[in-house]
Write a protein that holds these residues in place. Structure first.
Motif, PDB file in Angstrom:
ATOM      1  N   SER B  86       0.854  -1.188   0.000  1.00  0.00           N
ATOM      2  CA  SER B  86       0.000   0.000   0.000  1.00  0.00           C
ATOM      3  C   SER B  86       0.891   1.240   0.000  1.00  0.00           C
ATOM      4  N   SER B  87       0.308   2.345  -0.365  1.00  0.00           N
ATOM      5  CA  SER B  87       1.074   3.586  -0.356  1.00  0.00           C
ATOM      6  C   SER B  87       0.159   4.756  -0.017  1.00  0.00           C
ATOM      7  N   ARG B  88       0.764   5.786   0.475  1.00  0.00           N
ATOM      8  CA  ARG B  88       0.035   7.005   0.843  1.00  0.00           C
ATOM      9  C   ARG B  88       0.818   8.179   0.286  1.00  0.00           C
ATOM     10  N   TYR B  89       0.214   8.897  -0.629  1.00  0.00           N
ATOM     11  CA  TYR B  89       0.862  10.064  -1.231  1.00  0.00           C
ATOM     12  C   TYR B  89       0.189  11.291  -0.645  1.00  0.00           C
ATOM     13  N   GLU B  90       0.915  12.042   0.142  1.00  0.00           N
ATOM     14  CA  GLU B  90       0.255  13.100   0.901  1.00  0.00           C
ATOM     15  C   GLU B  90       1.046  14.406   0.833  1.00  0.00           C
ATOM     16  N   TYR B  91       0.574  15.287  -0.010  1.00  0.00           N
ATOM     17  CA  TYR B  91       1.170  16.613  -0.140  1.00  0.00           C
ATOM     18  C   TYR B  91       0.034  17.631  -0.220  1.00  0.00           C
ATOM     19  N   PRO B  92       0.301  18.901   0.060  1.00  0.00           N
ATOM     20  CA  PRO B  92      -0.790  19.894   0.090  1.00  0.00           C
ATOM     21  C   PRO B  92      -1.545  19.983  -1.233  1.00  0.00           C
ATOM     22  N   ASP B  93      -0.875  19.788  -2.350  1.00  0.00           N
ATOM     23  CA  ASP B  93      -1.538  19.956  -3.645  1.00  0.00           C
ATOM     24  C   ASP B  93      -2.031  18.652  -4.246  1.00  0.00           C
ATOM     25  N   LEU B  94      -1.643  17.525  -3.682  1.00  0.00           N
ATOM     26  CA  LEU B  94      -2.077  16.227  -4.225  1.00  0.00           C
ATOM     27  C   LEU B  94      -1.973  15.159  -3.143  1.00  0.00           C
ATOM     28  N   SER B  95      -3.060  14.457  -2.931  1.00  0.00           N
ATOM     29  CA  SER B  95      -3.019  13.380  -1.931  1.00  0.00           C
ATOM     30  C   SER B  95      -3.951  12.243  -2.345  1.00  0.00           C
ATOM     31  N   TYR B  96      -3.489  11.039  -2.144  1.00  0.00           N
ATOM     32  CA  TYR B  96      -4.311   9.852  -2.396  1.00  0.00           C
ATOM     33  C   TYR B  96      -3.649   8.656  -1.723  1.00  0.00           C
ATOM     34  N   THR B  97      -4.423   7.607  -1.560  1.00  0.00           N
ATOM     35  CA  THR B  97      -3.875   6.361  -1.049  1.00  0.00           C
ATOM     36  C   THR B  97      -4.199   5.252  -2.045  1.00  0.00           C
ATOM     37  N   GLY B  98      -3.435   4.198  -1.991  1.00  0.00           N
ATOM     38  CA  GLY B  98      -3.663   3.093  -2.914  1.00  0.00           C
ATOM     39  C   GLY B  98      -3.148   1.800  -2.322  1.00  0.00           C
ATOM     40  N   ASN B  99      -3.620   0.699  -2.841  1.00  0.00           N
ATOM     41  CA  ASN B  99      -3.099  -0.596  -2.418  1.00  0.00           C
ATOM     42  C   ASN B  99      -3.160  -1.561  -3.590  1.00  0.00           C
ATOM     43  N   ASN B 100      -2.353  -2.574  -3.537  1.00  0.00           N
ATOM     44  CA  ASN B 100      -2.359  -3.537  -4.630  1.00  0.00           C
ATOM     45  C   ASN B 100      -1.797  -4.886  -4.204  1.00  0.00           C
ATOM     46  N   THR B 101      -2.186  -5.897  -4.942  1.00  0.00           N
ATOM     47  CA  THR B 101      -1.548  -7.206  -4.850  1.00  0.00           C
ATOM     48  C   THR B 101      -0.811  -7.426  -6.161  1.00  0.00           C
TER      49      THR B 101
END
Lengths: 163, 240
Positions: B86-101
């Motif tokens: 999984s990953s978490r991309y967190e910045y003031p102008d762009l943020s999202y989370t994701g996961n994968n197998t």
């Protein structure tokens, strides 16, 4: 042989840890989409267009944030750029060719907005598709949209202003 | 420069054929004939022990990987690797989370000849075809504009897959009675990068940086081997 493999292992591990950085990449491309305008005048004879060097041009955005920004383009310049609003489908500017004069025109540009993903480093921006321009004719003779697509391409002019 | 897709596929196909048809060296023929009767079977299961360490060092990316290989014959292994992350991309102008197998399938070819039926140490190179099944949650963006005001919005969540080809090489060494250790270096080439144009995932477990068409990776494995079939035949040969 085992010693050699161990060296490879350590080198690979260091390379991997060095490359596996978590920090965000720097944004290396333009984020802002600018509308580029060029001021011209018609030659006395024929259909030749000549650059008009505006003495001290000033651009004032209307309907923007409360603390209005004033764009003062380079003195004696015929080319300048300005932004379009990403929160509305039109932007209105006042253009004054010379700050020493009160002669000025207002133009309103209508457009469609397209949300565009640039990269994880740069995030999103808006591209615009110009539809129409409406203007007053105090100092300005006419204005024309020559390229409708406003993107991050810095080599395209979108608007011709004739004085 | 984007990696050309068709020449890459052709290259990989050629490499695969070369790998699958590589003859055993002439000087090893006699050994190979003996081993052909004695090489037996081995199933090896391993976990990447480097990932949990990296997970501890990183706040935004987590991944776990396991590998399973089966010795077929003539120094050729079938390999299946899988995991999740999984990953978490967190910045003031762009943020999202994701996961994968993810799942990677392929083969390994040993490049060191075995000294005997009980020798399972070796170095190898191999090919993989990888696929990841991803889900990105709703992304939030803000476009900063000091003139007209900032604009914010959301991009709907999306489910998609990633496919890549992979060249790998590595080493496996038996430490003690079926317990092995080993490492892999990998070069990966994304095959369907165009599908990430609207919002490329920052991290794909099993692949790496989702916005790069070529990535390199490293694994450090601890493995356990289950073997059967080789010992009785080896004894019979000795008695003969």
């Amino acid at each position: 042989m085992n010693k050699l493999l161990n060296y490879f292992l350590v080198a690979g591990l260091l390379l991997f840890l060095a490359c596996n950085k978590e920090a965000r990449d720097p944004c290396l491309q333009p984020r802002q989409t600018l509308l580029r305008a060029h001021a011209y005048q018609h030659a006395d004879t024929g259909s030749v267009l000549l650059d008009t060097l505006l003495p001290a041009p000033m651009l004032i955005p209307l309907s923007g944030l409360p603390n209005q920004y004033y764009y003062l383009a380079t003195p004696r310049s015929s080319q300048f750029s300005f932004t379009l609003s990403g929160v509305a489908d039109s932007s209105r500017w006042v253009i004054r060719p010379d700050t020493a004069s009160l002669l000025q025109d207002t133009f309103t540009i209508y457009y469609d907005r397209q949300l565009r993903f640039l990269s994880n480093a740069c995030g999103y921006t808006y591209f615009f598709n110009l539809k129409q321009i409406i203007y007053t004719r105090h100092a300005l003779d006419s204005a024309a949209i020559i390229h409708t697509d406003v993107t991050t391409d810095a080599n395209v002019e979108h608007l011709d202003l004739f004085y | 420069m984007p990696f050309p897709s068709l020449p890459l596929k052709a290259l990989l196909a050629a490499a695969f054929l070369a790998l699958a048809t590589t003859p055993v060296c002439a000087q090893q023929d006699s050994v190979a004939q003996v081993l052909e009767q004695e090489e037996g079977h081995q199933l090896r299961l391993g976990f990447d022990i480097l990932r949990p360490i990296i997970n501890l060092a990183q706040n935004t990316r987590q991944s776990y990987e396991a590998t399973l290989d089966y010795y077929w014959r003539k120094e050729l292994y079938f390999v299946a690797e899988g995991g999740l992350g999984s990953s978490r991309y967190e910045y003031p102008d762009l943020s999202y989370t994701g996961n994968n197998t993810f799942l990677r399938l392929g083969i390994d070819k040993s490049i060191l000849s075995r000294l005997g039926p009980g020798d399972w140490d070796g170095a190898f190179f191999g090919l993989r075809y990888g696929m990841a099944f991803m889900h990105r949650d709703e992304a939030h963006y803000t476009i900063v504009d000091s003139v007209w005001g900032n604009s914010s919005g959301t991009v709907p969540s999306k489910t998609f897959n990633a496919q890549w080809a992979e060249l790998t090489g590595g080493v496996r060494v038996e430490l003690w009675k079926g317990i092995c250790a080993g490492w892999n270096v990998r070069a990966r080439f994304l095959l369907n990068g165009r599908s990430f144009r609207d919002l490329s995932p920052d991290f794909i477990a099993g692949y790496g940086r989702g916005d790069k068409s070529t990535v390199f990776d490293f694994n450090l494995y601890l493995l356990y081997s289950i073997r059967w079939g080789s010992h009785p035949i080896a004894l019979a040969k000795t008695q003969l």
